[in-house]
Write a protein that holds these residues in place. Sequence first.
Motif, PDB file in Angstrom:
ATOM      1  N   ILE A 112       0.847  -1.182   0.000  1.00 28.49           N
ATOM      2  CA  ILE A 112       0.000   0.000   0.000  1.00 28.49           C
ATOM      3  C   ILE A 112       0.878   1.226   0.000  1.00 28.49           C
ATOM      4  CG2 ILE A 112      -1.765   1.251   1.281  1.00 28.49           C
ATOM      5  CD1 ILE A 112      -2.612  -1.404   2.480  1.00 28.49           C
ATOM      6  N   VAL A 138      -8.606  -0.972  -4.495  1.00 26.25           N
ATOM      7  CA  VAL A 138      -9.055  -0.476  -3.196  1.00 26.25           C
ATOM      8  C   VAL A 138     -10.346   0.307  -3.378  1.00 26.25           C
ATOM      9  CG1 VAL A 138      -6.716  -0.369  -2.255  1.00 26.25           C
ATOM     10  CG2 VAL A 138      -7.665   1.625  -3.409  1.00 26.25           C
ATOM     11  N   ARG A 139     -11.039   0.530  -2.300  1.00 23.92           N
ATOM     12  CA  ARG A 139     -12.259   1.342  -2.305  1.00 23.92           C
ATOM     13  C   ARG A 139     -12.174   2.403  -1.225  1.00 23.92           C
ATOM     14  NH1 ARG A 139     -12.654  -0.474  -6.551  1.00 23.92           N
ATOM     15  NH2 ARG A 139     -14.186  -1.899  -7.408  1.00 23.92           N
ATOM     16  N   GLU A 191      -3.361  -3.690  -7.221  1.00 24.17           N
ATOM     17  CA  GLU A 191      -4.189  -3.669  -6.024  1.00 24.17           C
ATOM     18  C   GLU A 191      -5.419  -2.807  -6.271  1.00 24.17           C
ATOM     19  OE1 GLU A 191      -4.043  -2.778  -1.233  1.00 24.17           O
ATOM     20  OE2 GLU A 191      -2.377  -2.159  -2.520  1.00 24.17           O
ATOM     21  N   THR A 195      -8.933   2.581  -7.980  1.00 22.02           N
ATOM     22  CA  THR A 195     -10.297   2.511  -7.442  1.00 22.02           C
ATOM     23  C   THR A 195     -11.346   2.230  -8.512  1.00 22.02           C
ATOM     24  OG1 THR A 195     -10.479   4.914  -7.642  1.00 22.02           O
ATOM     25  CG2 THR A 195      -9.765   4.033  -5.507  1.00 22.02           C
ATOM     26  N   PRO A 200      -2.202   1.505  -6.059  1.00 17.66           N
ATOM     27  CA  PRO A 200      -3.565   0.982  -6.069  1.00 17.66           C
ATOM     28  C   PRO A 200      -4.526   1.848  -6.890  1.00 17.66           C
ATOM     29  CG  PRO A 200      -2.665   1.058  -3.836  1.00 17.66           C
ATOM     30  CD  PRO A 200      -1.736   1.832  -4.707  1.00 17.66           C
ATOM     31  N   PRO A 233     -12.332  -5.300  -4.001  1.00 23.00           N
ATOM     32  CA  PRO A 233     -11.007  -4.931  -3.510  1.00 23.00           C
ATOM     33  C   PRO A 233     -10.137  -6.162  -3.257  1.00 23.00           C
ATOM     34  CG  PRO A 233     -12.705  -3.679  -2.384  1.00 23.00           C
ATOM     35  CD  PRO A 233     -13.411  -4.738  -3.171  1.00 23.00           C
TER      36      PRO A 233
END
Length: 493
Positions: free
Chosen positions: A8, A492-493, A490, A429, A427, A471
Amino acid sequence: MYKIKSVIFISLCFLCISGFGQKQYYVSTLAGDTTGLYNGLDSNAGYHDSVGAYALFNSPTGLAIDTAGKYLYVADTRNNVIRKINIASGGLVTTIAGDVADLKKGVDSNIGYVNSTNPLKAKFNNPWGVCVDDTGNVYIADTYNNVIRKIWVSGKVTTYAGRDSAGTTFVGYVNGPDSAAEFYLPLSLTIDKAGNIYVTDNGNNAIREISVSGKVTTVAGHGYDSTGYIDGPLDSAEFEDIYGITLGKAGDIYVSQFGNGTNAIRRIYNGRVTTYAGFDTTGMDTDVLSESNVPVGYVNGRNGAVRGDTLITGVLFNDPTGLAFDTSGNLLIADEYNDAIRIFNAKDSVVSTFAGNDSLAIPGYLNGPDSVAQFYDPMAIVADKKGNFFVTDLGNNVIRVISPKPNFTGVQPVVQPLYTLNVFPNPCTDRLNIVSSLNGNATLLDITGRVIWNTSNFKSPYTLSISAISPGIYFLRITSQSATEIKKVEVVR
Protein backbone atom coordinates in the motif's frame (compact mmCIF):
# COMPACT_ATOMS: atom_id res chain seq x y z
CA MET A 1 6.35 0.77 12.61
CA TYR A 2 7.18 -2.60 11.03
CA LYS A 3 6.54 -1.81 7.40
CA ILE A 4 8.14 -4.74 5.60
CA LYS A 5 7.06 -5.09 1.96
CA SER A 6 3.88 -3.07 2.20
CA VAL A 7 1.98 -3.06 -1.06
CA ILE A 8 0.00 0.00 0.00
CA PHE A 9 1.42 3.34 -0.90
CA ILE A 10 0.12 6.86 -1.45
CA SER A 11 0.82 8.29 -4.86
CA LEU A 12 0.26 12.03 -5.13
CA CYS A 13 1.28 14.05 -8.13
CA PHE A 14 2.64 17.53 -7.47
CA LEU A 15 4.64 20.12 -9.35
CA CYS A 16 8.34 19.29 -9.22
CA ILE A 17 10.48 22.33 -8.45
CA SER A 18 14.11 21.41 -8.88
CA GLY A 19 16.96 23.55 -7.68
CA PHE A 20 19.72 21.01 -7.89
CA GLY A 21 21.65 20.56 -11.12
CA GLN A 22 23.34 17.24 -10.56
CA LYS A 23 25.63 15.37 -12.93
CA GLN A 24 24.43 12.15 -14.48
CA TYR A 25 24.31 9.08 -12.25
CA TYR A 26 23.47 5.49 -13.11
CA VAL A 27 21.66 2.84 -11.09
CA SER A 28 22.73 -0.79 -11.22
CA THR A 29 22.42 -3.87 -9.02
CA LEU A 30 25.33 -5.05 -6.92
CA ALA A 31 23.81 -8.16 -5.31
CA GLY A 32 20.53 -10.04 -5.23
CA ASP A 33 18.53 -12.21 -7.60
CA THR A 34 16.92 -10.11 -10.35
CA THR A 35 15.39 -12.99 -12.30
CA GLY A 36 11.74 -12.19 -12.82
CA LEU A 37 11.91 -8.66 -11.40
CA TYR A 38 11.90 -7.20 -14.90
CA ASN A 39 8.69 -9.14 -15.54
CA GLY A 40 6.97 -7.73 -12.46
CA LEU A 41 7.32 -10.91 -10.40
CA ASP A 42 7.87 -10.58 -6.65
CA SER A 43 9.28 -13.98 -5.82
CA ASN A 44 13.01 -13.55 -5.32
CA ALA A 45 13.14 -13.57 -1.50
CA GLY A 46 15.33 -16.27 -0.04
CA TYR A 47 18.70 -17.11 1.45
CA HIS A 48 21.81 -17.96 -0.54
CA ASP A 49 25.43 -16.83 -0.33
CA SER A 50 27.01 -16.33 -3.73
CA VAL A 51 28.26 -13.71 -6.17
CA GLY A 52 26.09 -10.82 -7.34
CA ALA A 53 22.82 -11.88 -8.92
CA TYR A 54 23.14 -15.42 -7.58
CA ALA A 55 22.79 -14.29 -3.95
CA LEU A 56 19.40 -14.17 -2.22
CA PHE A 57 18.12 -11.78 0.47
CA ASN A 58 14.86 -11.55 2.38
CA SER A 59 13.97 -7.92 3.18
CA PRO A 60 17.40 -6.25 3.51
CA THR A 61 17.15 -3.09 5.63
CA GLY A 62 20.22 -1.74 7.46
CA LEU A 63 23.44 -1.02 5.60
CA ALA A 64 26.96 0.07 6.53
CA ILE A 65 30.25 0.48 4.69
CA ASP A 66 33.72 0.07 6.16
CA THR A 67 36.16 2.99 6.27
CA ALA A 68 38.17 1.60 3.34
CA GLY A 69 35.06 1.37 1.17
CA LYS A 70 35.74 -2.29 0.46
CA TYR A 71 32.91 -4.07 2.26
CA LEU A 72 29.20 -3.53 2.81
CA TYR A 73 27.39 -4.98 5.81
CA VAL A 74 23.69 -5.75 5.42
CA ALA A 75 21.02 -6.53 8.01
CA ASP A 76 19.07 -9.27 6.20
CA THR A 77 16.06 -8.75 8.40
CA ARG A 78 13.66 -11.56 7.55
CA ASN A 79 16.52 -14.05 7.36
CA ASN A 80 17.75 -12.88 10.79
CA VAL A 81 21.36 -12.85 9.64
CA ILE A 82 24.08 -10.30 8.89
CA ARG A 83 25.59 -10.41 5.41
CA LYS A 84 28.88 -9.05 4.09
CA ILE A 85 29.40 -7.93 0.49
CA ASN A 86 32.83 -7.65 -1.09
CA ILE A 87 32.23 -4.74 -3.45
CA ALA A 88 35.26 -5.26 -5.68
CA SER A 89 34.74 -9.01 -6.06
CA GLY A 90 31.62 -8.77 -8.17
CA GLY A 91 29.38 -8.36 -5.13
CA LEU A 92 30.42 -11.55 -3.35
CA VAL A 93 27.90 -12.15 -0.53
CA THR A 94 28.73 -14.11 2.62
CA THR A 95 27.05 -14.52 6.00
CA ILE A 96 29.07 -13.29 8.98
CA ALA A 97 26.56 -13.91 11.79
CA GLY A 98 23.22 -15.58 12.41
CA ASP A 99 21.93 -19.14 12.60
CA VAL A 100 21.89 -20.43 9.02
CA ALA A 101 21.36 -24.14 9.61
CA ASP A 102 17.58 -23.99 9.08
CA LEU A 103 17.82 -21.34 6.38
CA LYS A 104 19.92 -23.65 4.24
CA LYS A 105 17.13 -26.23 4.56
CA GLY A 106 14.52 -23.67 3.54
CA VAL A 107 13.09 -23.51 7.06
CA ASP A 108 12.39 -20.08 8.56
CA SER A 109 12.80 -20.82 12.27
CA ASN A 110 16.07 -19.18 13.25
CA ILE A 111 14.63 -16.28 15.31
CA GLY A 112 16.06 -16.01 18.82
CA TYR A 113 18.47 -14.29 21.16
CA VAL A 114 21.72 -16.21 21.49
CA ASN A 115 25.29 -14.93 21.84
CA SER A 116 28.07 -17.24 20.74
CA THR A 117 31.75 -17.48 19.93
CA ASN A 118 30.60 -19.22 16.75
CA PRO A 119 28.91 -16.43 14.76
CA LEU A 120 26.80 -18.87 12.73
CA LYS A 121 25.19 -20.17 15.93
CA ALA A 122 24.21 -16.73 17.21
CA LYS A 123 20.54 -15.80 16.92
CA PHE A 124 18.87 -12.47 16.15
CA ASN A 125 15.28 -11.28 16.03
CA ASN A 126 14.66 -8.99 13.06
CA PRO A 127 18.03 -7.17 13.04
CA TRP A 128 17.74 -3.74 11.45
CA GLY A 129 20.46 -1.08 11.82
CA VAL A 130 24.17 -1.63 11.17
CA CYS A 131 27.37 0.33 11.72
CA VAL A 132 31.05 -0.60 11.68
CA ASP A 133 34.01 0.87 13.56
CA ASP A 134 37.50 1.62 12.26
CA THR A 135 38.86 -1.75 13.35
CA GLY A 136 36.13 -3.78 11.63
CA ASN A 137 33.84 -4.61 14.53
CA VAL A 138 30.20 -4.57 13.41
CA TYR A 139 27.31 -3.35 15.57
CA ILE A 140 23.70 -4.41 15.06
CA ALA A 141 20.40 -2.95 16.21
CA ASP A 142 18.71 -6.24 17.13
CA THR A 143 15.32 -4.59 16.93
CA TYR A 144 12.89 -7.15 18.33
CA ASN A 145 15.36 -8.24 21.00
CA ASN A 146 15.61 -4.56 22.05
CA VAL A 147 19.40 -4.65 22.34
CA ILE A 148 22.53 -3.62 20.43
CA ARG A 149 24.76 -6.54 19.48
CA LYS A 150 28.43 -6.59 18.55
CA ILE A 151 30.12 -8.87 16.04
CA TRP A 152 33.81 -8.79 16.87
CA VAL A 153 36.49 -9.07 14.22
CA SER A 154 37.12 -12.56 15.61
CA GLY A 155 33.49 -13.45 14.81
CA LYS A 156 32.27 -13.63 18.39
CA VAL A 157 28.75 -12.22 18.92
CA THR A 158 27.94 -10.46 22.20
CA THR A 159 25.45 -7.96 23.59
CA TYR A 160 26.96 -4.48 23.42
CA ALA A 161 24.19 -2.51 25.14
CA GLY A 162 20.82 -3.43 26.63
CA ARG A 163 19.78 -5.80 29.38
CA ASP A 164 20.84 -9.34 28.67
CA SER A 165 19.81 -12.11 31.03
CA ALA A 166 20.30 -15.56 29.55
CA GLY A 167 18.81 -14.44 26.26
CA THR A 168 15.74 -12.79 27.80
CA THR A 169 14.80 -9.43 26.29
CA PHE A 170 13.69 -6.36 28.23
CA VAL A 171 11.63 -3.50 26.84
CA GLY A 172 12.03 -0.12 28.51
CA TYR A 173 13.63 3.27 28.68
CA VAL A 174 16.59 3.23 31.06
CA ASN A 175 19.90 5.06 30.80
CA GLY A 176 23.07 3.97 32.56
CA PRO A 177 25.76 1.31 32.15
CA ASP A 178 25.41 -0.68 28.94
CA SER A 179 24.31 -3.89 30.67
CA ALA A 180 21.57 -2.11 32.63
CA ALA A 181 20.27 0.14 29.88
CA GLU A 182 16.96 -0.57 28.18
CA PHE A 183 15.75 0.14 24.64
CA TYR A 184 12.43 -0.22 22.84
CA LEU A 185 12.70 -1.21 19.17
CA PRO A 186 16.10 0.30 18.30
CA LEU A 187 16.23 0.76 14.54
CA SER A 188 19.23 2.56 13.03
CA LEU A 189 22.83 3.10 14.11
CA THR A 190 25.67 5.44 13.25
CA ILE A 191 29.12 5.83 14.77
CA ASP A 192 31.41 8.84 15.19
CA LYS A 193 35.19 8.96 14.80
CA ALA A 194 35.70 8.42 18.53
CA GLY A 195 33.65 5.22 18.50
CA ASN A 196 30.48 6.54 20.17
CA ILE A 197 27.35 4.96 18.72
CA TYR A 198 24.05 6.79 18.18
CA VAL A 199 20.75 4.91 18.08
CA THR A 200 17.27 5.83 16.86
CA ASP A 201 15.27 4.24 19.67
CA ASN A 202 12.02 4.07 17.74
CA GLY A 203 9.68 2.81 20.45
CA ASN A 204 10.99 5.38 22.91
CA ASN A 205 10.88 8.27 20.39
CA ALA A 206 14.42 9.18 21.44
CA ILE A 207 17.97 9.37 20.14
CA ARG A 208 20.31 7.47 22.44
CA GLU A 209 24.10 7.49 22.67
CA ILE A 210 26.34 4.60 23.70
CA SER A 211 29.71 6.05 24.68
CA VAL A 212 32.99 4.24 24.19
CA SER A 213 33.05 3.72 27.96
CA GLY A 214 29.73 1.84 27.73
CA LYS A 215 27.38 4.42 29.21
CA VAL A 216 23.96 4.89 27.59
CA THR A 217 22.43 8.38 27.64
CA THR A 218 19.62 10.21 25.83
CA VAL A 219 20.59 12.90 23.33
CA ALA A 220 17.05 14.06 22.54
CA GLY A 221 13.51 12.79 23.15
CA HIS A 222 11.74 11.70 26.32
CA GLY A 223 10.66 8.07 26.07
CA TYR A 224 7.58 6.27 24.82
CA ASP A 225 5.18 8.45 26.85
CA SER A 226 6.32 11.53 24.91
CA THR A 227 5.26 11.44 21.27
CA GLY A 228 4.96 14.27 18.79
CA TYR A 229 6.67 16.76 16.54
CA ILE A 230 8.11 19.68 18.49
CA ASP A 231 11.27 21.60 17.58
CA GLY A 232 13.21 23.52 20.21
CA PRO A 233 15.56 22.89 23.15
CA LEU A 234 16.57 19.28 23.75
CA ASP A 235 14.59 19.09 26.98
CA SER A 236 11.30 19.95 25.23
CA ALA A 237 11.72 18.62 21.66
CA GLU A 238 9.62 15.61 20.66
CA PHE A 239 9.81 12.93 17.99
CA GLU A 240 7.61 10.16 16.65
CA ASP A 241 8.63 7.07 14.68
CA ILE A 242 12.22 8.10 14.09
CA TYR A 243 14.11 5.87 11.71
CA GLY A 244 17.35 6.82 9.93
CA ILE A 245 20.32 8.58 11.50
CA THR A 246 23.60 10.07 10.29
CA LEU A 247 26.21 12.57 11.49
CA GLY A 248 27.31 15.85 9.94
CA LYS A 249 30.86 17.20 9.88
CA ALA A 250 30.08 19.64 12.70
CA GLY A 251 29.03 16.85 15.04
CA ASP A 252 25.35 17.53 14.33
CA ILE A 253 22.91 14.64 14.21
CA TYR A 254 20.27 14.12 11.52
CA VAL A 255 17.29 11.79 11.92
CA SER A 256 14.34 10.91 9.70
CA GLN A 257 10.83 10.84 11.11
CA PHE A 258 7.60 9.54 9.60
CA GLY A 259 5.22 8.90 12.48
CA ASN A 260 1.61 10.09 12.40
CA GLY A 261 2.06 11.89 9.11
CA THR A 262 5.03 13.97 10.31
CA ASN A 263 7.40 13.18 7.46
CA ALA A 264 10.55 15.26 7.95
CA ILE A 265 14.29 15.29 8.53
CA ARG A 266 15.24 16.69 11.94
CA ARG A 267 18.61 18.18 12.96
CA ILE A 268 20.11 18.11 16.47
CA TYR A 269 22.80 20.70 16.97
CA ASN A 270 24.01 23.11 19.64
CA GLY A 271 21.40 22.02 22.17
CA ARG A 272 18.39 22.40 19.85
CA VAL A 273 16.23 20.34 17.51
CA THR A 274 15.16 21.92 14.21
CA THR A 275 13.49 20.76 11.00
CA TYR A 276 16.14 20.41 8.31
CA ALA A 277 13.96 19.20 5.43
CA GLY A 278 10.21 18.81 5.23
CA PHE A 279 7.84 20.90 7.32
CA ASP A 280 9.08 23.52 9.77
CA THR A 281 6.57 23.72 12.61
CA THR A 282 8.29 26.51 14.53
CA GLY A 283 5.68 28.72 16.16
CA MET A 284 2.81 26.35 15.49
CA ASP A 285 0.52 25.53 18.38
CA THR A 286 1.12 21.92 19.39
CA ASP A 287 -2.62 21.27 19.73
CA VAL A 288 -3.12 22.35 16.14
CA LEU A 289 -0.24 20.19 14.98
CA SER A 290 -1.66 17.15 16.74
CA GLU A 291 -4.97 17.67 14.91
CA SER A 292 -3.50 18.62 11.52
CA ASN A 293 -0.86 16.13 10.51
CA VAL A 294 1.88 17.23 8.16
CA PRO A 295 0.75 16.07 4.69
CA VAL A 296 2.25 13.01 3.07
CA GLY A 297 3.25 13.18 -0.58
CA TYR A 298 5.96 13.83 -3.13
CA VAL A 299 6.99 17.46 -3.63
CA ASN A 300 10.43 18.88 -4.38
CA GLY A 301 11.48 22.45 -3.59
CA ARG A 302 12.08 24.24 -0.30
CA ASN A 303 10.78 23.51 3.17
CA GLY A 304 7.14 24.01 4.04
CA ALA A 305 6.13 26.83 6.36
CA VAL A 306 3.57 27.69 8.99
CA ARG A 307 1.31 30.72 8.73
CA GLY A 308 -0.67 31.05 11.92
CA ASP A 309 -2.34 27.68 12.33
CA THR A 310 -2.07 26.70 8.67
CA LEU A 311 0.43 24.33 7.08
CA ILE A 312 1.75 25.75 3.82
CA THR A 313 2.74 23.03 1.36
CA GLY A 314 6.45 22.79 0.72
CA VAL A 315 8.72 19.73 0.53
CA LEU A 316 6.84 16.49 1.08
CA PHE A 317 8.17 13.01 1.87
CA ASN A 318 6.43 9.68 2.31
CA ASP A 319 8.23 7.67 4.99
CA PRO A 320 11.81 8.98 4.74
CA THR A 321 14.17 6.31 6.06
CA GLY A 322 17.93 6.08 5.39
CA LEU A 323 20.22 9.12 5.41
CA ALA A 324 23.75 9.71 4.11
CA PHE A 325 25.94 12.70 3.20
CA ASP A 326 27.90 12.96 -0.01
CA THR A 327 31.41 14.43 -0.15
CA SER A 328 29.99 17.94 -0.78
CA GLY A 329 27.79 17.97 2.30
CA ASN A 330 24.50 17.31 0.50
CA LEU A 331 22.12 15.01 2.37
CA LEU A 332 20.69 12.00 0.52
CA ILE A 333 17.39 10.61 1.75
CA ALA A 334 15.83 7.23 1.01
CA ASP A 335 12.17 8.16 0.55
CA GLU A 336 10.67 4.71 1.06
CA TYR A 337 7.06 5.01 -0.09
CA ASN A 338 7.91 7.49 -2.84
CA ASP A 339 10.29 4.81 -4.16
CA ALA A 340 13.01 7.38 -4.79
CA ILE A 341 16.26 8.78 -3.45
CA ARG A 342 15.95 12.49 -2.67
CA ILE A 343 18.74 15.01 -2.07
CA PHE A 344 18.93 18.16 0.06
CA ASN A 345 21.32 20.59 -1.62
CA ALA A 346 23.42 22.25 1.09
CA LYS A 347 24.06 25.37 -1.01
CA ASP A 348 20.48 26.47 -1.68
CA SER A 349 18.43 24.28 0.71
CA VAL A 350 16.42 22.83 -2.17
CA VAL A 351 15.21 19.22 -2.14
CA SER A 352 15.18 17.41 -5.49
CA THR A 353 15.11 13.83 -6.75
CA PHE A 354 18.51 12.18 -7.00
CA ALA A 355 17.37 8.82 -8.43
CA GLY A 356 13.96 7.49 -9.33
CA ASN A 357 10.88 9.14 -10.78
CA ASP A 358 10.91 12.84 -9.89
CA SER A 359 7.20 13.39 -9.14
CA LEU A 360 5.32 10.09 -8.84
CA ALA A 361 5.68 7.13 -6.49
CA ILE A 362 6.21 4.30 -8.96
CA PRO A 363 7.44 1.10 -7.29
CA GLY A 364 9.32 -1.20 -9.59
CA TYR A 365 12.70 -2.49 -10.65
CA LEU A 366 14.68 -0.81 -13.40
CA ASN A 367 18.37 -0.09 -13.81
CA GLY A 368 19.70 2.75 -15.93
CA PRO A 369 20.12 6.55 -15.77
CA ASP A 370 19.09 8.08 -12.45
CA SER A 371 15.88 9.70 -13.73
CA VAL A 372 14.42 6.50 -15.20
CA ALA A 373 15.59 4.01 -12.56
CA GLN A 374 12.95 2.39 -10.35
CA PHE A 375 13.09 1.26 -6.71
CA TYR A 376 10.65 -0.57 -4.45
CA ASP A 377 10.81 0.63 -0.84
CA PRO A 378 14.43 1.84 -0.64
CA MET A 379 15.49 1.75 3.01
CA ALA A 380 19.13 2.45 3.90
CA ILE A 381 21.74 4.40 1.96
CA VAL A 382 25.51 4.76 2.48
CA ALA A 383 28.21 6.57 0.53
CA ASP A 384 31.82 5.73 -0.20
CA LYS A 385 34.59 8.29 -0.71
CA LYS A 386 34.52 7.95 -4.50
CA GLY A 387 31.04 9.38 -5.03
CA ASN A 388 29.18 6.07 -5.17
CA PHE A 389 26.05 5.30 -3.14
CA PHE A 390 24.65 1.95 -2.06
CA VAL A 391 20.98 1.30 -1.25
CA THR A 392 19.06 -1.57 0.32
CA ASP A 393 16.10 -1.99 -2.04
CA LEU A 394 13.86 -3.84 0.40
CA GLY A 395 10.89 -4.52 -1.86
CA ASN A 396 13.12 -5.95 -4.58
CA ASN A 397 15.38 -7.85 -2.16
CA VAL A 398 18.52 -6.48 -3.81
CA ILE A 399 21.38 -4.08 -3.11
CA ARG A 400 21.58 -1.23 -5.63
CA VAL A 401 24.45 1.07 -6.63
CA ILE A 402 24.09 4.69 -7.71
CA SER A 403 27.30 5.72 -9.43
CA PRO A 404 28.62 8.31 -11.89
CA LYS A 405 29.98 5.32 -13.83
CA PRO A 406 27.56 3.67 -16.29
CA ASN A 407 29.23 0.34 -15.57
CA PHE A 408 30.14 0.27 -11.90
CA THR A 409 33.33 -1.71 -11.23
CA GLY A 410 32.56 -5.38 -10.66
CA VAL A 411 28.92 -5.00 -11.58
CA GLN A 412 27.27 -6.24 -14.74
CA PRO A 413 26.54 -3.51 -17.33
CA VAL A 414 23.40 -1.45 -16.87
CA VAL A 415 20.61 -2.88 -18.96
CA GLN A 416 17.02 -2.07 -19.68
CA PRO A 417 14.44 -4.82 -20.14
CA LEU A 418 13.42 -5.71 -23.65
CA TYR A 419 9.78 -5.60 -22.61
CA THR A 420 7.92 -3.25 -20.27
CA LEU A 421 4.56 -3.21 -18.50
CA ASN A 422 3.33 -0.27 -16.43
CA VAL A 423 -0.03 0.26 -14.74
CA PHE A 424 -1.31 3.38 -13.00
CA PRO A 425 -2.71 4.38 -10.63
CA ASN A 426 -1.78 1.42 -8.49
CA PRO A 427 -3.56 0.98 -6.07
CA CYS A 428 -6.60 1.94 -8.15
CA THR A 429 -10.30 2.51 -7.44
CA ASP A 430 -12.25 2.65 -10.69
CA ARG A 431 -9.96 2.76 -13.75
CA LEU A 432 -6.62 1.11 -14.45
CA ASN A 433 -4.41 2.54 -17.20
CA ILE A 434 -2.20 -0.06 -18.86
CA VAL A 435 0.89 0.72 -20.94
CA SER A 436 2.82 -2.22 -22.38
CA SER A 437 5.38 -2.88 -25.06
CA LEU A 438 3.43 -6.06 -25.85
CA ASN A 439 0.10 -6.51 -27.61
CA GLY A 440 -1.98 -9.66 -27.67
CA ASN A 441 -3.79 -11.49 -24.89
CA ALA A 442 -4.46 -9.69 -21.58
CA THR A 443 -5.77 -11.42 -18.46
CA LEU A 444 -6.51 -10.24 -14.92
CA LEU A 445 -6.33 -13.01 -12.33
CA ASP A 446 -7.02 -13.09 -8.59
CA ILE A 447 -4.56 -14.60 -6.11
CA THR A 448 -6.10 -18.08 -6.61
CA GLY A 449 -5.50 -17.93 -10.37
CA ARG A 450 -9.17 -17.39 -11.25
CA VAL A 451 -9.67 -15.30 -14.40
CA ILE A 452 -11.46 -12.03 -13.59
CA TRP A 453 -11.14 -10.37 -16.99
CA ASN A 454 -9.68 -11.33 -20.34
CA THR A 455 -9.30 -10.00 -23.84
CA SER A 456 -7.52 -11.57 -26.80
CA ASN A 457 -7.27 -8.23 -28.60
CA PHE A 458 -5.24 -6.16 -26.15
CA LYS A 459 -3.51 -3.13 -27.64
CA SER A 460 -1.54 -0.60 -25.59
CA PRO A 461 -2.42 1.90 -24.22
CA TYR A 462 -5.57 0.50 -22.63
CA THR A 463 -7.94 1.66 -19.91
CA LEU A 464 -9.65 -1.07 -17.91
CA SER A 465 -12.74 -0.34 -15.80
CA ILE A 466 -12.40 -2.10 -12.45
CA SER A 467 -15.36 -0.45 -10.66
CA ALA A 468 -17.16 -3.80 -10.50
CA ILE A 469 -14.11 -5.72 -9.24
CA SER A 470 -13.87 -6.45 -5.52
CA PRO A 471 -11.01 -4.93 -3.51
CA GLY A 472 -7.95 -7.15 -3.29
CA ILE A 473 -4.70 -8.20 -4.93
CA TYR A 474 -4.71 -9.22 -8.59
CA PHE A 475 -2.18 -10.05 -11.31
CA LEU A 476 -2.31 -8.58 -14.81
CA ARG A 477 -0.75 -10.82 -17.45
CA ILE A 478 0.04 -9.61 -20.98
CA THR A 479 1.08 -12.30 -23.48
CA SER A 480 2.31 -11.90 -27.04
CA GLN A 481 3.90 -14.40 -29.38
CA SER A 482 7.37 -13.50 -28.06
CA ALA A 483 7.01 -12.87 -24.32
CA THR A 484 4.83 -12.62 -21.23
CA GLU A 485 4.70 -9.76 -18.71
CA ILE A 486 3.08 -9.86 -15.28
CA LYS A 487 2.30 -6.98 -12.92
CA LYS A 488 0.74 -6.97 -9.46
CA VAL A 489 -2.37 -4.75 -9.17
CA GLU A 490 -4.19 -3.67 -6.02
CA VAL A 491 -7.86 -2.64 -6.08
CA VAL A 492 -9.06 -0.48 -3.20
CA ARG A 493 -12.26 1.34 -2.30
